[in-house]
Design an enzyme around this catalytic site. Structure first.
Site, PDB file in Angstrom:
ATOM      1  N   LYS A  64       0.418  10.719  -7.842  1.00  0.00           N
ATOM      2  CA  LYS A  64       0.300   9.867  -9.028  1.00  0.00           C
ATOM      3  C   LYS A  64      -1.167   9.585  -9.330  1.00  0.00           C
ATOM      4  O   LYS A  64      -1.622   9.724 -10.451  1.00  0.00           O
ATOM      5  CB  LYS A  64       1.069   8.561  -8.806  1.00  0.00           C
ATOM      6  CG  LYS A  64       0.967   7.603  -9.961  1.00  0.00           C
ATOM      7  CD  LYS A  64       1.728   6.330  -9.704  1.00  0.00           C
ATOM      8  CE  LYS A  64       1.469   5.337 -10.828  1.00  0.00           C
ATOM      9  NZ  LYS A  64       2.101   4.043 -10.596  1.00  0.00           N
ATOM     10  N   GLU A  93      -5.106  12.594   1.900  1.00  0.00           N
ATOM     11  CA  GLU A  93      -4.256  13.577   2.576  1.00  0.00           C
ATOM     12  C   GLU A  93      -3.860  14.693   1.611  1.00  0.00           C
ATOM     13  O   GLU A  93      -3.941  15.881   1.936  1.00  0.00           O
ATOM     14  CB  GLU A  93      -2.973  12.908   3.118  1.00  0.00           C
ATOM     15  CG  GLU A  93      -3.193  11.914   4.243  1.00  0.00           C
ATOM     16  CD  GLU A  93      -3.461  10.499   3.742  1.00  0.00           C
ATOM     17  OE1 GLU A  93      -3.865  10.336   2.559  1.00  0.00           O
ATOM     18  OE2 GLU A  93      -3.290   9.553   4.533  1.00  0.00           O
ATOM     19  N   GLY A 135       5.059   4.685  -6.977  1.00  0.00           N
ATOM     20  CA  GLY A 135       5.155   5.887  -6.141  1.00  0.00           C
ATOM     21  C   GLY A 135       6.503   6.008  -5.444  1.00  0.00           C
ATOM     22  O   GLY A 135       7.141   7.066  -5.454  1.00  0.00           O
ATOM     23  N   ARG A 136       6.969   4.919  -4.836  1.00  0.00           N
ATOM     24  CA  ARG A 136       8.210   5.002  -4.043  1.00  0.00           C
ATOM     25  C   ARG A 136       9.464   5.028  -4.918  1.00  0.00           C
ATOM     26  O   ARG A 136      10.571   5.091  -4.404  1.00  0.00           O
ATOM     27  CB  ARG A 136       8.247   3.870  -3.015  1.00  0.00           C
ATOM     28  CG  ARG A 136       7.980   2.485  -3.565  1.00  0.00           C
ATOM     29  CD  ARG A 136       7.664   1.514  -2.432  1.00  0.00           C
ATOM     30  NE  ARG A 136       7.277   0.190  -2.911  1.00  0.00           N
ATOM     31  CZ  ARG A 136       6.049  -0.171  -3.248  1.00  0.00           C
ATOM     32  NH1 ARG A 136       5.062   0.720  -3.193  1.00  0.00           N
ATOM     33  NH2 ARG A 136       5.785  -1.400  -3.636  1.00  0.00           N
ATOM     34  N   HIS A 150      23.886   8.077  21.227  1.00  0.00           N
ATOM     35  CA  HIS A 150      23.503   8.450  22.593  1.00  0.00           C
ATOM     36  C   HIS A 150      22.047   8.100  22.859  1.00  0.00           C
ATOM     37  O   HIS A 150      21.435   8.642  23.775  1.00  0.00           O
ATOM     38  CB  HIS A 150      23.769   9.939  22.805  1.00  0.00           C
ATOM     39  CG  HIS A 150      25.230  10.253  22.646  1.00  0.00           C
ATOM     40  ND1 HIS A 150      26.125  10.190  23.690  1.00  0.00           N
ATOM     41  CD2 HIS A 150      25.959  10.558  21.548  1.00  0.00           C
ATOM     42  CE1 HIS A 150      27.341  10.483  23.245  1.00  0.00           C
ATOM     43  NE2 HIS A 150      27.268  10.698  21.940  1.00  0.00           N
ATOM     44  N   LYS A 196      -7.226   2.508   4.383  1.00  0.00           N
ATOM     45  CA  LYS A 196      -7.823   3.661   3.688  1.00  0.00           C
ATOM     46  C   LYS A 196      -9.336   3.456   3.581  1.00  0.00           C
ATOM     47  O   LYS A 196     -10.120   4.362   3.844  1.00  0.00           O
ATOM     48  CB  LYS A 196      -7.260   3.768   2.264  1.00  0.00           C
ATOM     49  CG  LYS A 196      -5.825   4.225   2.163  1.00  0.00           C
ATOM     50  CD  LYS A 196      -5.479   4.438   0.683  1.00  0.00           C
ATOM     51  CE  LYS A 196      -3.985   4.496   0.455  1.00  0.00           C
ATOM     52  NZ  LYS A 196      -3.613   4.514  -0.955  1.00  0.00           N
TER      53      LYS A 196
HETATM   54  O1  F6P Z   1      -0.584   4.674   0.542  1.00  0.00           O
HETATM   55  C1  F6P Z   1       0.538   4.272  -0.129  1.00  0.00           C
HETATM   56  C2  F6P Z   1       0.715   4.969  -1.415  1.00  0.00           C
HETATM   57  O2  F6P Z   1      -0.093   4.353  -2.335  1.00  0.00           O
HETATM   58  C3  F6P Z   1       2.174   4.972  -1.839  1.00  0.00           C
HETATM   59  O3  F6P Z   1       2.547   3.837  -2.514  1.00  0.00           O
HETATM   60  C4  F6P Z   1       2.248   6.218  -2.655  1.00  0.00           C
HETATM   61  O4  F6P Z   1       3.564   6.652  -2.831  1.00  0.00           O
HETATM   62  C5  F6P Z   1       1.415   7.153  -1.818  1.00  0.00           C
HETATM   63  O5  F6P Z   1       0.362   6.351  -1.353  1.00  0.00           O
HETATM   64  C6  F6P Z   1       0.900   8.386  -2.509  1.00  0.00           C
HETATM   65  O6  F6P Z   1       0.142   8.077  -3.634  1.00  0.00           O
HETATM   66  P1  F6P Z   1      -0.203   9.169  -4.722  1.00  0.00           P
HETATM   67  O7  F6P Z   1       1.066   9.648  -5.324  1.00  0.00           O
HETATM   68  O8  F6P Z   1      -1.066   8.460  -5.711  1.00  0.00           O
HETATM   69  O9  F6P Z   1      -0.937  10.283  -4.029  1.00  0.00           O
END
Ligand code: F6P
Length: 553
Positions: free
Chosen positions: A210, A216, A271-272, A388, A516
């Site tokens: 987003k 990452e 995002g979620r 288990h 971060k």
């Molecule tokens: O670090 C958390 C977060 O901001 C989430 O809320 C989000 O889904 C994820 O990082 C990835 O963010 P982006 O889609 O901006 O890369």
């Protein structure tokens, strides 16, 4: 009844629940079933293709009314309306949260700043459909003209967990031999192992972010780009192999994604909550756009149920209130989600982000510190396997762990009597949690098996199981795009209802920012060759030194 302005724990409805707790503390659920033959029927409710059996909970009709009264006193009906109509429900980021608009039909309308957003949502779905069709019929190929065989979705958090859950859950609906891989972790092993078996000529990369600022995702995308270029690709061919889904088009273009290959995301999708947007492209490409639309339709059906069903018959509302009940009145610190279906194996991971990133908050919407617990720890895994492993703690440990069992009535795979065995396991675990086994019952079993009196007395104490452990059973006919959509939307709304009671902003996530920021300060100290100053504390500095010597810097 209008919402009350008193702080949560001082509302009369909260006090009424404290009363309820004291009345129920010595009541055994198994007795509630004995004295009320209608209990199981009354506490089985349905909506959007799902059924919720919440009879195995420490509550009576009075408790349920007290819980729904609390919801009303917290203004839930108005807040639901605000959510759907695009009011600014995310106060700290000053924006609406309109994931529900993403699954609305084309002939509806939702206004954001006076503009109807439904046409652009459906225009994006049309682009997704076109891409899906072009890949399937082979008009969209890699740069050498070979059909795509593999999709690599690079993203993390909400740009990863929802699509991964749905792609795996809908495996019976995969439409071709196309394979989908997900890369999220900054651990180089993730991208390295993913790329190893792939052929750059037939691989399509989707950069899913987003913000287009997530370390990452960007670092992994750079590695993918380099791998493509050094394995037969070239700059011109990038346009055939790299696409992005983002709300930050400028950054994506700067990264080298062709503007025609960028699918939009919007400020008003968290995002979620984004798997319903073009972030769901891996799902659409794997199961086809008709099935992706069915997923949206299932979620939309749950949205309608959530808006329309009375509180006591409303699945997300009841599940949220039960969670509040145990979290705030019975001291439960965690909540387990236990899918009894291999296809739903990634459900707990997705719900973990959904719930914990949303409700892991310590101040109210107006910034006042809360004097009650907010979001519990959500965890879980596929049932049967967990039986288990960690179920021992659920049955005999000292902690209270309310659980949701999620199970389809029928399986996609009729293997001998496996599904009946799975169902029996699910029912027996819920029953064991509810009924337990008294010490006298355990002793009787031991005597019946021929054990002597002294050994029986010693062992019975270990074999007794307290019971009275609450659980829900969520049922669906089968795991289909529709039921999966309804299931995920159910948990989204459950999360929202909890946030309304706790009065926290469930659509922001400031807590993840500090780590971060600090990571950005530490990284140069690990990779620079020269003198590095302190990272701020001796514990961090010690480990920076250890890393540098291990990596000879
Ligand atoms: O670090 C958390 C977060 O901001 C989430 O809320 C989000 O889904 C994820 O990082 C990835 O963010 P982006 O889609 O901006 O890369």
């Amino acid at each position: 009844m209008p919402p009350s302005s008193a702080p949560l724990t001082q509302k009369p409805e909260w006090q009424a629940l404290l009363q309820q707790k004291s009345q129920l503390v010595n009541v055994a659920m198994r007795d509630l079933f004995h004295t009320d033959p209608q209990r199981a029927d009354r506490y089985l409710i349905t909506g959007a293709g799902l059924s919720l059996d919440f009879s195995r909970n420490r509550l009576t009709d009075e408790t349920l009314s007290a819980l729904t009264n609390l919801a009303t006193a917290c203004g839930l009906p108005q807040r639901i309306s605000d959510l759907f109509t695009g009011a600014t429900v995310n106060l700290t980021e000053n924006r609406p949260a309109l994931h529900t608009a993403l699954r609305q039909p084309a002939d509806s309308s939702v206004l954001v700043d006076g503009r109807d957003i439904i046409p652009e949502i459906h225009a994006t779905q049309a682009r997704m459909e076109q891409l899906d069709r072009d890949i399937q019929i082979g008009t969209q190929t890699g740069h050498t003209g070979r059909a795509f065989t593999d999709i690599v979705s690079i993203g993390i958090g909400g740009s990863f967990l929802g699509p991964k859950l749905a792609v795996e859950a809908l495996k019976p609906y995969w439409q071709s031999n196309l394979k989908c891989h997900f890369v999220a972790n900054i651990d180089g092993t993730d991208i390295a192992e993913t790329l190893k078996p792939l052929n750059p000529e037939t691989t399509l990369f989707l950069v899913q972010s987003k913000s287009f600022r997530t370390q990452e995702t960007l670092d992994n995308s750079l590695v993918a780009r380099e791998w493509f270029l050094t394995n037969g690709g070239n700059e011109n061919a990038i346009a055939s192999h790299f696409m992005a889904v983002t709300a930050n088009t400028d950054e994506a273009v700067r990264f080298g994604i062709h503007p025609d290959n960028i699918f939009p995301m919007w400020d008003w999708v968290g995002g979620r909550y984004s798997l319903w947007s073009a972030i769901g492209l891996p799902i659409a490409l794997m199961v086809g756009m008709d099935n992706f639309r069915a997923l949206l339709a299932g979620a939309h059906a749950m949205d309608c149920h959530f808006k329309e069903a009375p509180a006591e018959q409303n699945l997300p509302v009841v599940m949220a209130l039960l969670s509040i009940w145990y979290n705030n009145f019975w001291g439960a610190q965690s909540h387990a989600v236990l899918p009894y279906d291999e296809y739903l194996k990634h459900l707990p991971e997705h719900l973990q982000q959904l719930d914990m990133e949303s409700n892991g908050k310590k101040v109210t919407q107006r910034g006042i510190p809360v004097d009650y617990e907010t979001g519990p720890i959500l965890w879980g895994g596929v049932g049967a396997n967990g039986q288990h492993a960690y179920y021992q703690l659920i049955h005999q440990g000292t902690r209270l762990v309310p659980a949701d069992f999620v199970i389809p009535l029928t399986s996609h795979n009729q293997v001998a009597e496996h599904h009946a065995a799975l169902f029996a396991n699910c029912l027996s675990q819920a029953r064991a949690m509810m009924a337990g086994k008294t010490e006298a019952e355990a002793a009787q079993e031991l005597v019946d098996s021929g054990l002597d009196e002294a050994s029986t007395a010693a062992l019975a104490r270990h074999k007794a199981i307290p019971g009275n452990k609450p659980s829900n059973i969520l049922l669906m006919d089968k795991v289909t795009p529709e039921t999966l959509g309804a299931l995920v939307a159910l948990y989204e709304h459950r999360t929202f209802v909890q946030s309304v009671i706790w009065d926290v902003d469930c659509f922001d996530q400031w807590g993840v920012e500090l780590g971060k920021q600090m990571g950005n300060e530490i990284l140069p100290r690990l990779i620079d060759n020269g003198e590095v100053g302190s990272a701020g504390d001796s514990a961090t500095d010690n480990l920076v030194s250890l890393f540098r010597s291990a990596n000879r810097r």
